[in-house]
Design a protein around this motif. Structure first.
Motif, PDB file in Angstrom:
ATOM      1  N   MET A  18       0.827  -1.204   0.000  1.00 45.45           N
ATOM      2  CA  MET A  18       0.000   0.000   0.000  1.00 45.45           C
ATOM      3  C   MET A  18       0.866   1.259   0.000  1.00 45.45           C
ATOM      4  O   MET A  18       0.542   2.243  -0.659  1.00 45.45           O
ATOM      5  N   MET A  19       1.972   1.211   0.720  1.00 37.63           N
ATOM      6  CA  MET A  19       2.880   2.357   0.754  1.00 37.63           C
ATOM      7  C   MET A  19       3.506   2.580  -0.618  1.00 37.63           C
ATOM      8  O   MET A  19       3.614   3.712  -1.078  1.00 37.63           O
ATOM      9  N   THR A  20       3.891   1.501  -1.282  1.00 36.84           N
ATOM     10  CA  THR A  20       4.447   1.612  -2.628  1.00 36.84           C
ATOM     11  C   THR A  20       3.431   2.222  -3.582  1.00 36.84           C
ATOM     12  O   THR A  20       3.773   3.094  -4.387  1.00 36.84           O
ATOM     13  N   ASP A  21       2.184   1.768  -3.504  1.00 36.74           N
ATOM     14  CA  ASP A  21       1.118   2.316  -4.343  1.00 36.74           C
ATOM     15  C   ASP A  21       0.945   3.811  -4.112  1.00 36.74           C
ATOM     16  O   ASP A  21       0.852   4.594  -5.065  1.00 36.74           O
ATOM     17  N   LEU A  22       0.914   4.203  -2.855  1.00 35.90           N
ATOM     18  CA  LEU A  22       0.719   5.611  -2.514  1.00 35.90           C
ATOM     19  C   LEU A  22       1.880   6.470  -2.993  1.00 35.90           C
ATOM     20  O   LEU A  22       1.676   7.529  -3.608  1.00 35.90           O
ATOM     21  N   VAL A  23       3.102   6.024  -2.748  1.00 37.48           N
ATOM     22  CA  VAL A  23       4.282   6.789  -3.170  1.00 37.48           C
ATOM     23  C   VAL A  23       4.332   6.903  -4.686  1.00 37.48           C
ATOM     24  O   VAL A  23       4.599   7.982  -5.235  1.00 37.48           O
ATOM     25  N   PHE A  24       4.058   5.810  -5.388  1.00 32.49           N
ATOM     26  CA  PHE A  24       4.048   5.853  -6.844  1.00 32.49           C
ATOM     27  C   PHE A  24       3.016   6.858  -7.351  1.00 32.49           C
ATOM     28  O   PHE A  24       3.306   7.674  -8.231  1.00 32.49           O
ATOM     29  N   ALA A  25       1.804   6.801  -6.795  1.00 41.42           N
ATOM     30  CA  ALA A  25       0.737   7.705  -7.247  1.00 41.42           C
ATOM     31  C   ALA A  25       1.106   9.164  -7.001  1.00 41.42           C
ATOM     32  O   ALA A  25       0.926  10.016  -7.884  1.00 41.42           O
ATOM     33  N   ILE A  54      -1.186   4.423 -15.411  1.00 41.80           N
ATOM     34  CA  ILE A  54      -1.770   3.111 -15.126  1.00 41.80           C
ATOM     35  C   ILE A  54      -0.880   2.023 -15.689  1.00 41.80           C
ATOM     36  O   ILE A  54      -0.554   1.040 -15.007  1.00 41.80           O
ATOM     37  N   VAL A  55      -0.447   2.187 -16.928  1.00 42.75           N
ATOM     38  CA  VAL A  55       0.451   1.216 -17.558  1.00 42.75           C
ATOM     39  C   VAL A  55       1.788   1.174 -16.817  1.00 42.75           C
ATOM     40  O   VAL A  55       2.333   0.094 -16.559  1.00 42.75           O
ATOM     41  N   ALA A  56       2.305   2.335 -16.450  1.00 46.22           N
ATOM     42  CA  ALA A  56       3.575   2.392 -15.716  1.00 46.22           C
ATOM     43  C   ALA A  56       3.464   1.710 -14.362  1.00 46.22           C
ATOM     44  O   ALA A  56       4.392   1.021 -13.926  1.00 46.22           O
ATOM     45  N   TYR A  57       2.334   1.862 -13.701  1.00 52.61           N
ATOM     46  CA  TYR A  57       2.137   1.224 -12.403  1.00 52.61           C
ATOM     47  C   TYR A  57       2.175  -0.294 -12.539  1.00 52.61           C
ATOM     48  O   TYR A  57       2.852  -0.979 -11.771  1.00 52.61           O
ATOM     49  N   PHE A  58       1.443  -0.826 -13.512  1.00 54.52           N
ATOM     50  CA  PHE A  58       1.443  -2.276 -13.675  1.00 54.52           C
ATOM     51  C   PHE A  58       2.815  -2.779 -14.113  1.00 54.52           C
ATOM     52  O   PHE A  58       3.220  -3.891 -13.760  1.00 54.52           O
ATOM     53  N   GLY A  59       3.563  -1.977 -14.863  1.00 53.61           N
ATOM     54  CA  GLY A  59       4.938  -2.341 -15.196  1.00 53.61           C
ATOM     55  C   GLY A  59       5.815  -2.396 -13.957  1.00 53.61           C
ATOM     56  O   GLY A  59       6.658  -3.289 -13.817  1.00 53.61           O
ATOM     57  N   LEU A  60       5.626  -1.458 -13.048  1.00 55.83           N
ATOM     58  CA  LEU A  60       6.376  -1.447 -11.793  1.00 55.83           C
ATOM     59  C   LEU A  60       6.053  -2.681 -10.958  1.00 55.83           C
ATOM     60  O   LEU A  60       6.954  -3.360 -10.457  1.00 55.83           O
ATOM     61  N   VAL A  61       4.774  -2.991 -10.830  1.00 56.29           N
ATOM     62  CA  VAL A  61       4.364  -4.163 -10.052  1.00 56.29           C
ATOM     63  C   VAL A  61       4.909  -5.434 -10.684  1.00 56.29           C
ATOM     64  O   VAL A  61       5.418  -6.323  -9.997  1.00 56.29           O
ATOM     65  N   TRP A  62       4.827  -5.529 -11.999  1.00 51.26           N
ATOM     66  CA  TRP A  62       5.334  -6.711 -12.698  1.00 51.26           C
ATOM     67  C   TRP A  62       6.837  -6.872 -12.484  1.00 51.26           C
ATOM     68  O   TRP A  62       7.315  -7.975 -12.243  1.00 51.26           O
ATOM     69  N   SER A  63       7.593  -5.774 -12.539  1.00 48.50           N
ATOM     70  CA  SER A  63       9.036  -5.870 -12.348  1.00 48.50           C
ATOM     71  C   SER A  63       9.384  -6.260 -10.909  1.00 48.50           C
ATOM     72  O   SER A  63      10.343  -6.999 -10.682  1.00 48.50           O
ATOM     73  N   PHE A  64       8.613  -5.781  -9.932  1.00 46.30           N
ATOM     74  CA  PHE A  64       8.831  -6.196  -8.545  1.00 46.30           C
ATOM     75  C   PHE A  64       8.609  -7.695  -8.384  1.00 46.30           C
ATOM     76  O   PHE A  64       9.390  -8.392  -7.748  1.00 46.30           O
TER      77      PHE A  64
END
Length: 71
Positions: A18-25, A54-64
């Protein structure tokens, strides 16, 4: 009360996600806003970059997740 307790338990378990999501946003929206304001871009460019987030976020999650699997 069970719903509140379940929500708190889930938040505790997922705190780093959740912290990663918030910081990214926050970083993405701030960055897009600064770029569009500095370049005096049109509104459609702002919306395009926000949608690209949105695409960048899912790319970040996928790379993690890919990095976790290789460890």
């Amino acid at each position: 009360m069970t719903g509140v307790r379940e929500w708190i338990q889930t938040a505790r378990e997922e705190r780093w996600g959740m912290m990663t999501d918030l910081v990214f946003a926050i970083l993405w929206v701030t960055g897009v806003d600064l770029i569009v304001r500095l370049l005096d871009g049109p509104d459609w460019a702002r919306y395009m970059f926000m949608a690209a987030g949105i695409v960048a976020y899912f790319g970040l999650v996928w790379s993690f997740e890919a990095a976790k699997q290789t460890q």
